[in-house]
Design a protein around this motif. Structure first.
Motif, PDB file in Angstrom:
ATOM      1  N   THR A 130      -9.196  -5.604  -7.136  1.00  8.22           N
ATOM      2  CA  THR A 130      -8.746  -7.091  -7.729  1.00  8.22           C
ATOM      3  C   THR A 130      -9.550  -7.402  -9.024  1.00  8.22           C
ATOM      4  N   THR A 174     -10.383  -1.521   2.848  1.00 12.43           N
ATOM      5  CA  THR A 174      -9.198  -2.103   3.465  1.00 12.43           C
ATOM      6  C   THR A 174      -9.367  -2.297   4.927  1.00 12.43           C
ATOM      7  N   ILE A 186      -4.273  -7.166  -8.408  1.00  7.53           N
ATOM      8  CA  ILE A 186      -4.582  -6.651  -7.472  1.00  7.53           C
ATOM      9  C   ILE A 186      -3.708  -5.334  -7.229  1.00  7.53           C
ATOM     10  N   LEU A 223      -8.937  -1.604  -1.750  1.00  9.56           N
ATOM     11  CA  LEU A 223      -8.230  -2.498  -2.935  1.00  9.56           C
ATOM     12  C   LEU A 223      -8.917  -3.085  -3.730  1.00  9.56           C
ATOM     13  N   ASP A 248       0.813  -1.327   0.055  1.00  7.05           N
ATOM     14  CA  ASP A 248      -0.012  -0.025   0.010  1.00  7.05           C
ATOM     15  C   ASP A 248       0.860   1.156  -0.120  1.00  7.05           C
ATOM     16  N   ALA A 292      -8.530 -13.019  -1.963  1.00  7.94           N
ATOM     17  CA  ALA A 292      -7.328 -11.933  -1.799  1.00  7.94           C
ATOM     18  C   ALA A 292      -7.352 -11.788  -0.233  1.00  7.94           C
ATOM     19  N   LYS A 293      -6.005 -11.400   0.162  1.00 10.11           N
ATOM     20  CA  LYS A 293      -5.759 -11.245   1.751  1.00 10.11           C
ATOM     21  C   LYS A 293      -5.080  -9.830   2.004  1.00 10.11           C
ATOM     22  N   ILE A 294      -5.437  -9.219   3.092  1.00  9.73           N
ATOM     23  CA  ILE A 294      -4.630  -7.963   3.325  1.00  9.73           C
ATOM     24  C   ILE A 294      -3.971  -8.540   4.498  1.00  9.73           C
ATOM     25  N   ARG A 350       1.203  -2.307   4.896  1.00 16.25           N
ATOM     26  CA  ARG A 350       0.196  -3.596   4.406  1.00 16.25           C
ATOM     27  C   ARG A 350       0.767  -4.087   3.196  1.00 16.25           C
ATOM     28  N   PHE A 372      -3.582  -1.404  -4.560  1.00 15.52           N
ATOM     29  CA  PHE A 372      -4.312  -0.446  -3.310  1.00 15.52           C
ATOM     30  C   PHE A 372      -4.545   0.620  -4.151  1.00 15.52           C
ATOM     31  N   ALA A 380      -1.087  -6.880   0.098  1.00 16.37           N
ATOM     32  CA  ALA A 380      -2.187  -7.539  -0.531  1.00 16.37           C
ATOM     33  C   ALA A 380      -1.691  -8.608  -1.406  1.00 16.37           C
TER      34      ALA A 380
END
Length: 340
Positions: free
Chosen positions: A218, A241, A207, A216, A167, A183-185, A173, A209, A175
């Protein structure tokens, strides 16, 4: 020099605007951006939310008169006062030193770092002291750039980690997008999983930010189950987010969304698809503003230039034929739309 969101100090309204901003907004800190050269002002709005303003120094050179540049910045930026002059001078001198250092550079390989399976994507943080890598081994690894050692491994995905992002400019952060349809943060400092974003029906392959780190984005593609059946996901999605909740689903493409990019202000998104088109979207409303349909094959990459005035789109066949993308003027598109 180009300063975004300029506030005129030459009019009565400009004076009132400056007074209002100084009273209502609190300058939090300066962030240095080496490329393109610039300074980011991070501030708190009246609600306590973190916002930012960009001071773009695109024409900065070692020959630039620093004192004149600082005078110009102070006269145009309502957040800044004479007391900030020494700090501005120090930041600008650091940018000039960086420009000077680029004149003579040599690169050597220092270490070879590896996953257990092939890599898919890499990204480096703003300071350059850490970078991340995504792999077919279902992990995203965080590495110490200087030591060449693994810091920790992000390993909650159930399939290939195909796309990853920091980010910027904070880089607090990370992603990750995966073939497991999520998707994961993550917290970039300690590797803690913050949110799992569930909503795509198929593989997450791009993906990003937004510049403020509040959203976010995607994109997803088709995953072949067998020779007769496809689960299709032709969407790009926008996520919050802070909560991990889906905000909008952008659904006008008719094939896989394989590339996306935001303009610098974060209010426009461009997506590229295997339906031979690129689309420009309004981020706030989710409305498709323009469809760019001049390609003859699947798109592979889309991107805005730094100012957001132009976007480039590339397809398989054109890169094979000409080795270059197609360039489109966004400002011309907006002007043509107004004329209609």
């Amino acid at each position: 020099m180009c300063i975004r969101d300029r506030v005129s100090t030459q009019s009565t309204w400009g004076c009132f605007a400056n007074i209002f901003l100084k009273n209502k907004m609190k300058l939090n800190r300066f962030l240095l951006r080496y490329f393109p050269p610039g300074i980011i002002l991070e501030y708190l709005d009246p609600s306590g939310n973190i916002e930012s303003r960009n001071i773009d120094l695109l024409t900065l050179t070692p020959e630039t008169n620093v004192d004149d540049l600082i005078y110009s910045i102070l006269s145009e930026e309502p957040f800044l006062e004479q007391s900030h002059k020494p700090q501005l001078k120090s930041l600008i001198e650091k940018l000039i030193d960086k420009i000077e250092s680029k004149k003579i550079q040599t690169f050597i390989q220092t270490k070879s770092l590896s996953h257990t399976l092939p890599l898919c994507d890499v990204a480096i943080n703003k300071m350059g002291d850490r970078f991340i890598s995504g792999s077919y081994d279902r992990t995203c690894k965080v590495w110490d750039t200087h030591l060449g050692k693994e810091v920790f491994s992000l390993s909650d995905h159930k399939n290939v980690v195909y796309c990853i992002a920091f980010d910027y400019p904070v880089c607090g952060r990370i992603a990750t997008g995966s073939f497991d349809r999520t998707a994961k943060i993550w917290d970039a400092n300690i590797g803690k999983l913050c949110h799992s974003l569930v909503g795509h029906r198929e593989e997450v392959v791009c993906i990003s930010f937004d510049p403020q780190g509040m959203k976010l984005f995607t994109g997803s593609m088709v995953f072949l189950l067998d020779v007769n059946y496809f689960l299709q996901d032709h969407t790009a999605k926008i996520w919050d987010t802070n909560t991990g909740k889906e905000i909008l689903s952008l659904q006008e493409h008719t094939a896989e969304v394989v590339s996306l990019h935001l303009n610098r202000s974060g209010d426009r998104l461009i997506t590229g698809s295997f339906d031979y088109t690129a689309k420009i979207w309004d981020v706030e409303s989710g409305k498709c503003l323009f469809t760019l349909g001049e390609h003859e094959d699947d798109l592979t990459k889309v991107q805005f230039n730094f100012t957001g005035d132009y976007c480039a789109t590339a397809s398989k066949i054109e890169l094979a034929r000409y080795g270059m993308p197609t360039l489109v003027s966004v400002s011309r598109l907006l002007e043509d739309k107004r004329m209609k």
